[in-house]
Design a protein around this motif. Structure first.
Motif, PDB file in Angstrom:
ATOM      1  N   GLY B  27       0.811  -1.216   0.000  1.00 55.39           N
ATOM      2  CA  GLY B  27       0.000   0.000   0.000  1.00 55.39           C
ATOM      3  C   GLY B  27       0.839   1.258   0.000  1.00 55.39           C
ATOM      4  O   GLY B  27       0.315   2.352  -0.181  1.00 55.39           O
ATOM      5  N   ALA B  28       2.159   1.103   0.213  1.00 53.46           N
ATOM      6  CA  ALA B  28       3.019   2.280   0.351  1.00 53.46           C
ATOM      7  C   ALA B  28       3.848   2.506  -0.900  1.00 53.46           C
ATOM      8  O   ALA B  28       4.126   1.585  -1.654  1.00 53.46           O
ATOM      9  N   LYS B  29       4.219   3.761  -1.111  1.00 56.00           N
ATOM     10  CA  LYS B  29       5.147   4.116  -2.183  1.00 56.00           C
ATOM     11  C   LYS B  29       6.206   5.030  -1.593  1.00 56.00           C
ATOM     12  O   LYS B  29       5.901   5.922  -0.797  1.00 56.00           O
ATOM     13  N   VAL B  30       7.448   4.835  -2.048  1.00 58.39           N
ATOM     14  CA  VAL B  30       8.527   5.745  -1.684  1.00 58.39           C
ATOM     15  C   VAL B  30       8.425   6.976  -2.590  1.00 58.39           C
ATOM     16  O   VAL B  30       8.243   6.848  -3.796  1.00 58.39           O
ATOM     17  N   LEU B  31       8.523   8.161  -1.991  1.00 54.93           N
ATOM     18  CA  LEU B  31       8.576   9.396  -2.773  1.00 54.93           C
ATOM     19  C   LEU B  31      10.018   9.899  -2.778  1.00 54.93           C
ATOM     20  O   LEU B  31      10.539  10.315  -1.746  1.00 54.93           O
ATOM     21  N   ALA B  32      10.666   9.832  -3.939  1.00 58.68           N
ATOM     22  CA  ALA B  32      12.037  10.348  -4.075  1.00 58.68           C
ATOM     23  C   ALA B  32      11.931  11.751  -4.672  1.00 58.68           C
ATOM     24  O   ALA B  32      11.354  12.637  -4.050  1.00 58.68           O
ATOM     25  N   GLY B  33      12.426  11.960  -5.887  1.00 64.66           N
ATOM     26  CA  GLY B  33      12.345  13.294  -6.488  1.00 64.66           C
ATOM     27  C   GLY B  33      10.946  13.679  -6.924  1.00 64.66           C
ATOM     28  O   GLY B  33      10.651  14.850  -7.159  1.00 64.66           O
ATOM     29  N   GLY B  34      10.075  12.688  -7.043  1.00 65.09           N
ATOM     30  CA  GLY B  34       8.682  12.954  -7.393  1.00 65.09           C
ATOM     31  C   GLY B  34       8.459  13.306  -8.855  1.00 65.09           C
ATOM     32  O   GLY B  34       7.334  13.606  -9.254  1.00 65.09           O
ATOM     33  N   GLN B  35       9.504  13.249  -9.682  1.00 63.24           N
ATOM     34  CA  GLN B  35       9.358  13.718 -11.068  1.00 63.24           C
ATOM     35  C   GLN B  35       8.648  12.685 -11.956  1.00 63.24           C
ATOM     36  O   GLN B  35       8.208  13.002 -13.051  1.00 63.24           O
ATOM     37  N   SER B  36       8.519  11.476 -11.477  1.00 61.60           N
ATOM     38  CA  SER B  36       7.681  10.486 -12.149  1.00 61.60           C
ATOM     39  C   SER B  36       6.465  10.136 -11.309  1.00 61.60           C
ATOM     40  O   SER B  36       5.369   9.951 -11.827  1.00 61.60           O
ATOM     41  N   LEU B  37       6.673  10.044  -9.982  1.00 62.02           N
ATOM     42  CA  LEU B  37       5.559   9.621  -9.127  1.00 62.02           C
ATOM     43  C   LEU B  37       4.484  10.696  -8.988  1.00 62.02           C
ATOM     44  O   LEU B  37       3.288  10.391  -9.035  1.00 62.02           O
ATOM     45  N   VAL B  38       4.883  11.966  -8.812  1.00 63.24           N
ATOM     46  CA  VAL B  38       3.849  12.998  -8.603  1.00 63.24           C
ATOM     47  C   VAL B  38       2.961  13.185  -9.842  1.00 63.24           C
ATOM     48  O   VAL B  38       1.746  13.307  -9.693  1.00 63.24           O
TER      49      VAL B  38
END
Ligand SMILES: Cc1cc2nc3c(=O)[nH]c(=O)nc-3n(C[C@H](O)[C@H](O)[C@H](O)COP(=O)(O)OP(=O)(O)OC[C@H]3O[C@@H](n4cnc5c(N)ncnc54)[C@H](O)[C@@H]3O)c2cc1C
Ligand code: FES
Ligand code: FES
Lengths: 163, 290
Positions: B27-38
């Protein structure tokens, strides 16, 4: 509505505490919670550059950051660059060289242009095109934007002027 | 669009992060730079229940050049591209980073995020494959080291890392003496994802090629190009060997069609880009788009 978190946003030199849901982007917090509507939202997926702001002096996409991530950072939006009669050389050059038509892309273009010139004080038209490729304009055809950034670089090298 | 509701944690250490991953699992996701995830959150293509923001985990952000190059997964692409240590050890890395997105994207995007996201058109998975890099993955159960090919296999937009694993470090062995590189990609506009691209590292003993490591991106997944490599090793540097490698690369390449180009066109690009990358490597020049 989910739980909110409180975060202090330091925008254009002033710190303001806002209470936001973690899912709120920095761009939306700047516009809705701080009322600074100069930061525009075009695509909300990092492609158009309209939402560009400076974070600790570096260009970032405010649509791809969460507001809760920005606590502790110094954010500069277009309102912090210059307003009214007190315009930044980059803004004056865009006005003088017709670097805008509808103006939607302009806040992002100005911030990206300042970033380019801060790293490369005398950019060639080709370098400006490559460096500003992340900012999309649907009106000008870019020619006037490139000329504006070049003109601003010339003014900034004599007058100075960073963000 | 706007992201759906999620719970948010901002751990400050690797230990805290892997505990959160163990607790929240898939259910969790790691947020790194967010440039793909956001972007995926904004379009609700991803709707994680829990976001674990690792931007405050300072111990994930470093570049160390004692022996093998070791790079923390949260190292920003701008820092990676501007590091003197990285450029000295593996100049192909800054050449490739310069082609990734735009300055604003690179200021936030991270090396670990690029590998974990594993876009099949991304530069770094292929470049690090050609450099025989390994990554370390940490979970609450411990740490393991995974080679780049084992990390990617034939996957796209996911890797063989488990839901509870955090990618912590990228290790790149030192380059062989006398090695040189070529990096070529073709993108419609500067900063766009490439239609296809090739990373090539070759070693010669003057005129004969003794080692060749080639990898391609822009197909269905990042991949090494074994037929091209076999065509090069033992051959004299020059047009004949490079042409054979280009044809071999096109044969190895898992091509794909989409709105940007047909599979045939991409295979043709791989052939041409392989030859150009090898010419660059032989002449030791830079490379770039086209
Ligand atoms: C306009 C635009 C253009 C772009 N152009 C290119 C391009 O040309 N080439 C290219 O390669 N990329 C491009 N990108 C993507 C960019 O490089 C991303 O930064 C990168 O792919 C993801 O890195 P990130 O740090 O932003 O990761 P995030 O977006 O934060 O995360 C991406 C995924 O990886 C996972 N993840 C991140 N870090 C870890 C970790 N340490 N351990 C486990 N899982 C992790 C996340 O959970 C998520 O699923 C572009 C992006 C944009 C918006
Ligand atoms: S709105 Fe952020 S890049 Fe388009
Ligand atoms: S001036 Fe209208 S989008 Fe650029």
């Amino acid at each position: 509505m989910a739980e909110t978190m409180s975060v202090v946003l330091n925008v254009n030199g002033a710190g303001r505490s806002v209470s936001v849901e973690p899912r709120k982007t920095l761009a939306d917090a700047i516009r809705e919670d701080l009322g600074l509507t100069g930061t525009h939202l075009g695509c909300e997926h990092g492609v158009c550059g309209a939402c560009t702001v400076l974070m600790d002096g570096e260009v970032v996409r405010s649509c791809l950051m969460l507001a809760v991530q920005a606590g502790g950072a110094e954010i500069t939006t277009i309102e912090g660059i210059g307003a009214g009669d007190d315009l930044h050389p980059m803004q004056r050059a865009f006005s003088e060289y017709h670097g805008l038509q509808c103006g939607f892309c302009t806040p992002g273009m100005i911030l990206a242009g300042i970033d380019v010139v801060s790293r490369n004080p005398d950019p060639s038209p080709q370098e400006i095109r490559e460096e500003m490729g992340g900012n999309i304009c649907r009106c000008t055809g870019y020619q006037k934007i490139v000329e504006s950034v070049q003109a601003a670089a010339a003014i900034m090298s004599t007058e100075g002027g960073s963000a | 669009m706007k992201p759906a509701v999620f719970d948010y944690s901002a751990p400050e250490s690797i230990a805290e992060t892997v505990d959160l991953l163990a607790e929240h699992g898939s259910g969790a996701k790691v947020l790194a730079g967010g440039q793909s995830l956001v972007p995926m959150l904004n379009f609700r293509l991803a709707r994680p229940a829990h976001l674990i923001d690792v931007n405050g985990v300072d111990e994930l952000s470093y570049i160390s050049a004692n022996g093998a190059l070791r790079i923390g997964s949260m190292t920003r692409l701008t820092a990676l591209g501007e590091s003197g240590d990285v450029a000295r050890a593996h100049p192909i890395i800054p050449a490739a980073v310069a082609q990734i997105g735009h300055r604003a994207i690179r200021n936030r995007g991270t090396i670990g995020g690029s590998l974990a996201h594993n876009d099949p058109a991304a530069e770094l998975p292929a470049v690090l494959m050609a450099l025989d890099a390994e990554v370390t993955a940490r979970s609450a159960d411990g740490e393991r080291v995974v080679g780049m090919q084992e990390l990617i296999e034939d996957r796209l937009f996911e890797t063989t890392l488990g839901d509870t694993e955090l990618l912590t470090e990228i290790r790149i062995p030192a380059a062989a003496a006398g090695s040189s590189f070529g990096f070529r990609e073709f993108a419609r506009r500067h900063g766009d994802f490439a239609l296809a691209g090739v990373a090539a590292v070759i070693t010669t003993d003057g005129s004969t090629i003794t080692q060749a490591a080639l990898a391609a991106f822009g197909g269905t997944h990042a991949t090494r190009l074994p037929t091209a490599e076999a065509a090069l090793v033992g051959a004299e540097t020059g047009d004949a060997a490079f042409a054979a490698a280009g044809a071999g690369a096109a044969a190895d390449f898992p091509s794909t069609s989409d709105v940007h180009g047909t599979a045939d066109y991409r295979s043709h690009l791989i052939n041409v880009l392989t030859v150009r990358a090898l010419q660059d490597a032989a002449g030791n020049s830079g490379g770039g788009n086209g």
